[in-house]
Design a protein around this motif. Structure first.
Motif, PDB file in Angstrom:
ATOM      1  N   PHE A  24      44.916 -63.881  89.829  1.00  0.00           N
ATOM      2  CA  PHE A  24      45.960 -64.072  88.814  1.00  0.00           C
ATOM      3  C   PHE A  24      46.023 -65.529  88.348  1.00  0.00           C
ATOM      4  O   PHE A  24      46.213 -65.797  87.164  1.00  0.00           O
ATOM      5  CB  PHE A  24      47.334 -63.661  89.369  1.00  0.00           C
ATOM      6  CG  PHE A  24      47.514 -62.178  89.543  1.00  0.00           C
ATOM      7  CD1 PHE A  24      47.064 -61.298  88.571  1.00  0.00           C
ATOM      8  CD2 PHE A  24      48.149 -61.661  90.656  1.00  0.00           C
ATOM      9  CE1 PHE A  24      47.238 -59.927  88.713  1.00  0.00           C
ATOM     10  CE2 PHE A  24      48.328 -60.303  90.810  1.00  0.00           C
ATOM     11  CZ  PHE A  24      47.877 -59.432  89.847  1.00  0.00           C
ATOM     12  N   ARG A  25      45.863 -66.453  89.306  1.00  0.00           N
ATOM     13  CA  ARG A  25      45.978 -67.872  88.941  1.00  0.00           C
ATOM     14  C   ARG A  25      44.832 -68.326  88.035  1.00  0.00           C
ATOM     15  O   ARG A  25      44.928 -69.340  87.375  1.00  0.00           O
ATOM     16  CB  ARG A  25      46.073 -68.754  90.198  1.00  0.00           C
ATOM     17  CG  ARG A  25      47.460 -68.761  90.835  1.00  0.00           C
ATOM     18  CD  ARG A  25      47.565 -69.696  92.017  1.00  0.00           C
ATOM     19  NE  ARG A  25      46.806 -69.221  93.160  1.00  0.00           N
ATOM     20  CZ  ARG A  25      47.280 -68.370  94.078  1.00  0.00           C
ATOM     21  NH1 ARG A  25      48.516 -67.938  94.000  1.00  0.00           N
ATOM     22  NH2 ARG A  25      46.513 -67.958  95.066  1.00  0.00           N
ATOM     23  N   ARG A  40      50.747 -75.811  93.863  1.00  0.00           N
ATOM     24  CA  ARG A  40      51.265 -74.470  93.554  1.00  0.00           C
ATOM     25  C   ARG A  40      52.776 -74.509  93.383  1.00  0.00           C
ATOM     26  O   ARG A  40      53.518 -74.747  94.333  1.00  0.00           O
ATOM     27  CB  ARG A  40      50.895 -73.493  94.674  1.00  0.00           C
ATOM     28  CG  ARG A  40      49.535 -72.875  94.465  1.00  0.00           C
ATOM     29  CD  ARG A  40      49.249 -71.825  95.518  1.00  0.00           C
ATOM     30  NE  ARG A  40      50.215 -70.715  95.498  1.00  0.00           N
ATOM     31  CZ  ARG A  40      50.044 -69.617  96.195  1.00  0.00           C
ATOM     32  NH1 ARG A  40      48.984 -69.459  96.951  1.00  0.00           N
ATOM     33  NH2 ARG A  40      50.947 -68.648  96.143  1.00  0.00           N
ATOM     34  N   ARG A  49      49.980 -54.733  98.286  1.00  0.00           N
ATOM     35  CA  ARG A  49      51.268 -55.341  98.627  1.00  0.00           C
ATOM     36  C   ARG A  49      52.384 -54.306  98.547  1.00  0.00           C
ATOM     37  O   ARG A  49      53.521 -54.605  98.920  1.00  0.00           O
ATOM     38  CB  ARG A  49      51.573 -56.482  97.675  1.00  0.00           C
ATOM     39  CG  ARG A  49      51.349 -57.877  98.300  1.00  0.00           C
ATOM     40  CD  ARG A  49      51.664 -58.899  97.253  1.00  0.00           C
ATOM     41  NE  ARG A  49      51.943 -60.221  97.710  1.00  0.00           N
ATOM     42  CZ  ARG A  49      51.030 -61.199  97.775  1.00  0.00           C
ATOM     43  NH1 ARG A  49      49.777 -60.965  97.530  1.00  0.00           N
ATOM     44  NH2 ARG A  49      51.392 -62.418  98.128  1.00  0.00           N
ATOM     45  N   ASP A  70      54.886 -72.109  92.913  1.00  0.00           N
ATOM     46  CA  ASP A  70      55.666 -71.091  93.630  1.00  0.00           C
ATOM     47  C   ASP A  70      55.850 -71.450  95.102  1.00  0.00           C
ATOM     48  O   ASP A  70      56.607 -70.811  95.807  1.00  0.00           O
ATOM     49  CB  ASP A  70      55.040 -69.687  93.473  1.00  0.00           C
ATOM     50  CG  ASP A  70      53.608 -69.585  94.004  1.00  0.00           C
ATOM     51  OD1 ASP A  70      52.931 -70.627  94.093  1.00  0.00           O
ATOM     52  OD2 ASP A  70      53.178 -68.461  94.313  1.00  0.00           O
ATOM     53  N   LEU A 111      46.170 -57.707  98.673  1.00  0.00           N
ATOM     54  CA  LEU A 111      46.208 -56.330  98.145  1.00  0.00           C
ATOM     55  C   LEU A 111      45.846 -55.378  99.278  1.00  0.00           C
ATOM     56  O   LEU A 111      44.868 -55.659  99.976  1.00  0.00           O
ATOM     57  CB  LEU A 111      45.205 -56.162  96.992  1.00  0.00           C
ATOM     58  CG  LEU A 111      45.247 -54.804  96.288  1.00  0.00           C
ATOM     59  CD1 LEU A 111      45.728 -54.960  94.853  1.00  0.00           C
ATOM     60  CD2 LEU A 111      43.929 -54.083  96.309  1.00  0.00           C
ATOM     61  N   THR A 147      48.096 -54.919  88.407  1.00  0.00           N
ATOM     62  CA  THR A 147      47.412 -55.519  89.563  1.00  0.00           C
ATOM     63  C   THR A 147      46.158 -54.731  89.923  1.00  0.00           C
ATOM     64  O   THR A 147      45.075 -55.292  90.063  1.00  0.00           O
ATOM     65  CB  THR A 147      48.366 -55.542  90.790  1.00  0.00           C
ATOM     66  OG1 THR A 147      49.496 -56.313  90.452  1.00  0.00           O
ATOM     67  CG2 THR A 147      47.684 -56.141  92.011  1.00  0.00           C
ATOM     68  N   ILE A 172      54.739 -64.766  88.678  1.00  0.00           N
ATOM     69  CA  ILE A 172      54.391 -65.529  89.885  1.00  0.00           C
ATOM     70  C   ILE A 172      55.371 -66.684  90.081  1.00  0.00           C
ATOM     71  O   ILE A 172      55.821 -66.959  91.191  1.00  0.00           O
ATOM     72  CB  ILE A 172      52.934 -66.060  89.792  1.00  0.00           C
ATOM     73  CG1 ILE A 172      51.956 -64.880  89.845  1.00  0.00           C
ATOM     74  CG2 ILE A 172      52.640 -67.074  90.893  1.00  0.00           C
ATOM     75  CD1 ILE A 172      50.501 -65.274  89.869  1.00  0.00           C
ATOM     76  N   GLY A 174      46.026 -63.172  94.440  1.00  0.00           N
ATOM     77  CA  GLY A 174      46.766 -64.360  93.973  1.00  0.00           C
ATOM     78  C   GLY A 174      45.834 -65.301  93.206  1.00  0.00           C
ATOM     79  O   GLY A 174      46.154 -65.753  92.100  1.00  0.00           O
ATOM     80  N   GLU A 192      58.120 -63.006  91.991  1.00  0.00           N
ATOM     81  CA  GLU A 192      58.170 -61.534  91.927  1.00  0.00           C
ATOM     82  C   GLU A 192      56.762 -60.962  92.084  1.00  0.00           C
ATOM     83  O   GLU A 192      55.783 -61.712  92.079  1.00  0.00           O
ATOM     84  CB  GLU A 192      58.703 -61.092  90.551  1.00  0.00           C
ATOM     85  CG  GLU A 192      60.060 -61.636  90.170  1.00  0.00           C
ATOM     86  CD  GLU A 192      61.200 -60.893  90.861  1.00  0.00           C
ATOM     87  OE1 GLU A 192      60.927 -59.834  91.441  1.00  0.00           O
ATOM     88  OE2 GLU A 192      62.337 -61.389  90.818  1.00  0.00           O
TER      89      GLU A 192
HETATM   90  P1  AMP Z   1      49.380 -65.154  96.957  1.00  0.00           P
HETATM   91  O1  AMP Z   1      48.350 -66.129  96.472  1.00  0.00           O
HETATM   92  O2  AMP Z   1      48.804 -63.996  97.715  1.00  0.00           O
HETATM   93  O3  AMP Z   1      50.515 -65.835  97.687  1.00  0.00           O
HETATM   94  O4  AMP Z   1      50.015 -64.505  95.639  1.00  0.00           O
HETATM   95  C1  AMP Z   1      50.713 -65.286  94.684  1.00  0.00           C
HETATM   96  C2  AMP Z   1      51.525 -64.401  93.785  1.00  0.00           C
HETATM   97  O5  AMP Z   1      50.653 -63.534  93.052  1.00  0.00           O
HETATM   98  C3  AMP Z   1      52.497 -63.468  94.482  1.00  0.00           C
HETATM   99  O6  AMP Z   1      53.732 -64.095  94.819  1.00  0.00           O
HETATM  100  C4  AMP Z   1      52.687 -62.392  93.412  1.00  0.00           C
HETATM  101  O7  AMP Z   1      53.518 -62.868  92.365  1.00  0.00           O
HETATM  102  C5  AMP Z   1      51.277 -62.275  92.847  1.00  0.00           C
HETATM  103  N1  AMP Z   1      50.497 -61.251  93.560  1.00  0.00           N
HETATM  104  C6  AMP Z   1      49.399 -61.461  94.363  1.00  0.00           C
HETATM  105  N2  AMP Z   1      48.927 -60.300  94.824  1.00  0.00           N
HETATM  106  C7  AMP Z   1      49.718 -59.324  94.308  1.00  0.00           C
HETATM  107  C8  AMP Z   1      49.737 -57.908  94.429  1.00  0.00           C
HETATM  108  N3  AMP Z   1      48.846 -57.237  95.194  1.00  0.00           N
HETATM  109  N4  AMP Z   1      50.703 -57.223  93.745  1.00  0.00           N
HETATM  110  C9  AMP Z   1      51.586 -57.864  92.967  1.00  0.00           C
HETATM  111  N5  AMP Z   1      51.640 -59.191  92.824  1.00  0.00           N
HETATM  112  C10 AMP Z   1      50.715 -59.936  93.489  1.00  0.00           C
END
Ligand code: AMP
Length: 200
Positions: free
Chosen positions: A40-41, A140, A99, A142, A97, A68, A57, A37, A61
């Protein structure tokens, strides 16, 4: 691949504290924390890929498995290159990971999973409360929208069984995240001291 990364996996629904405990473990010598996460951010939203990932995000989804996994592999290789992660000595703490089952399969090709911590909380309302708090503290998007939060829980519930089924049951340690943090820390320490001793 002979030299697989030694890995500890952190599972848990949104708001269960994967990121917090991942960061805490990552501060200990011999551990390196990677959150997909966070990865990606950190993407530049002005790039085509960054924009695409942010859109995903924002809707709660999942980012496609191949994107990923490839990005995660590059991220880890980069950490090796700059010396922050030493695969021969350090344990990789993965939060977020795999997921999905395909991600678990891809991970298996490069990682030896040494322990699995599943952070659990029966009551989703407690987690939603925590997410609202995080939305304010960390900005955040989301985490701020109730419908998106519920959608993330749905996705988590849909994917988790298949993903966990990939691993032996006796490898899993369940931790109730509503107990006091010091007890969570003790429980995590207990699991890791047992499962990682044979490595050294
Ligand atoms: P997190 O910070 O772990 O809550 O992740 C935030 C967002 O990043 C998730 O809601 C997904 O949209 C995306 N994300 C994080 N890890 C994964 C992953 N392993 N596979 C797909 N999307 C991911």
């Amino acid at each position: 691949m002979n030299n697989k990364y030694n890995v500890v996996l952190l599972f848990g629904p949104p708001g269960s504290g994967k990121g917090t405990w991942g960061k805490i473990l990552g501060m200990m010598p011999g551990f390196f924390h990677v959150s997909t996460g966070d990865m990606f951010r950190m993407l530049n939203v002005e790039s085509k890929l960054g924009l695409r990932v942010m859109e995903i995000i924002r809707k709660g989804e999942l980012v496609p498995d191949d994107i990923t996994f490839n990005m995660w592999q590059e991220h880890v290789k980069n950490a090796v290159f700059v010396g922050s992660f030493r695969p021969q000595k350090d344990v990789l703490v993965l939060d977020g990971l795999p997921r999905t089952k395909p991600q678990a399969e891809m991970l298996q090709s490069v990682a030896a999973v040494r322990a699995i911590l599943k952070l659990d909380c029966e009551d989703h309302e407690i987690l939603i409360e925590r997410l609202h708090r995080r939305a304010v503290l960390e900005g955040r998007g989301d985490d701020a929208n109730e419908a998106i939060i519920r959608h993330r829980f749905e996705i988590y519930n849909r994917q988790i069984q298949q993903t966990l089924a990939f691993y032996p049951r006796d490898m899993m340690a369940y931790i109730d995240v509503t107990i006091p943090p010091v007890r969570i820390l003790a429980a995590i320490g207990n699991v890791l001291s047992k499962s990682l001793t044979s490595m050294s």
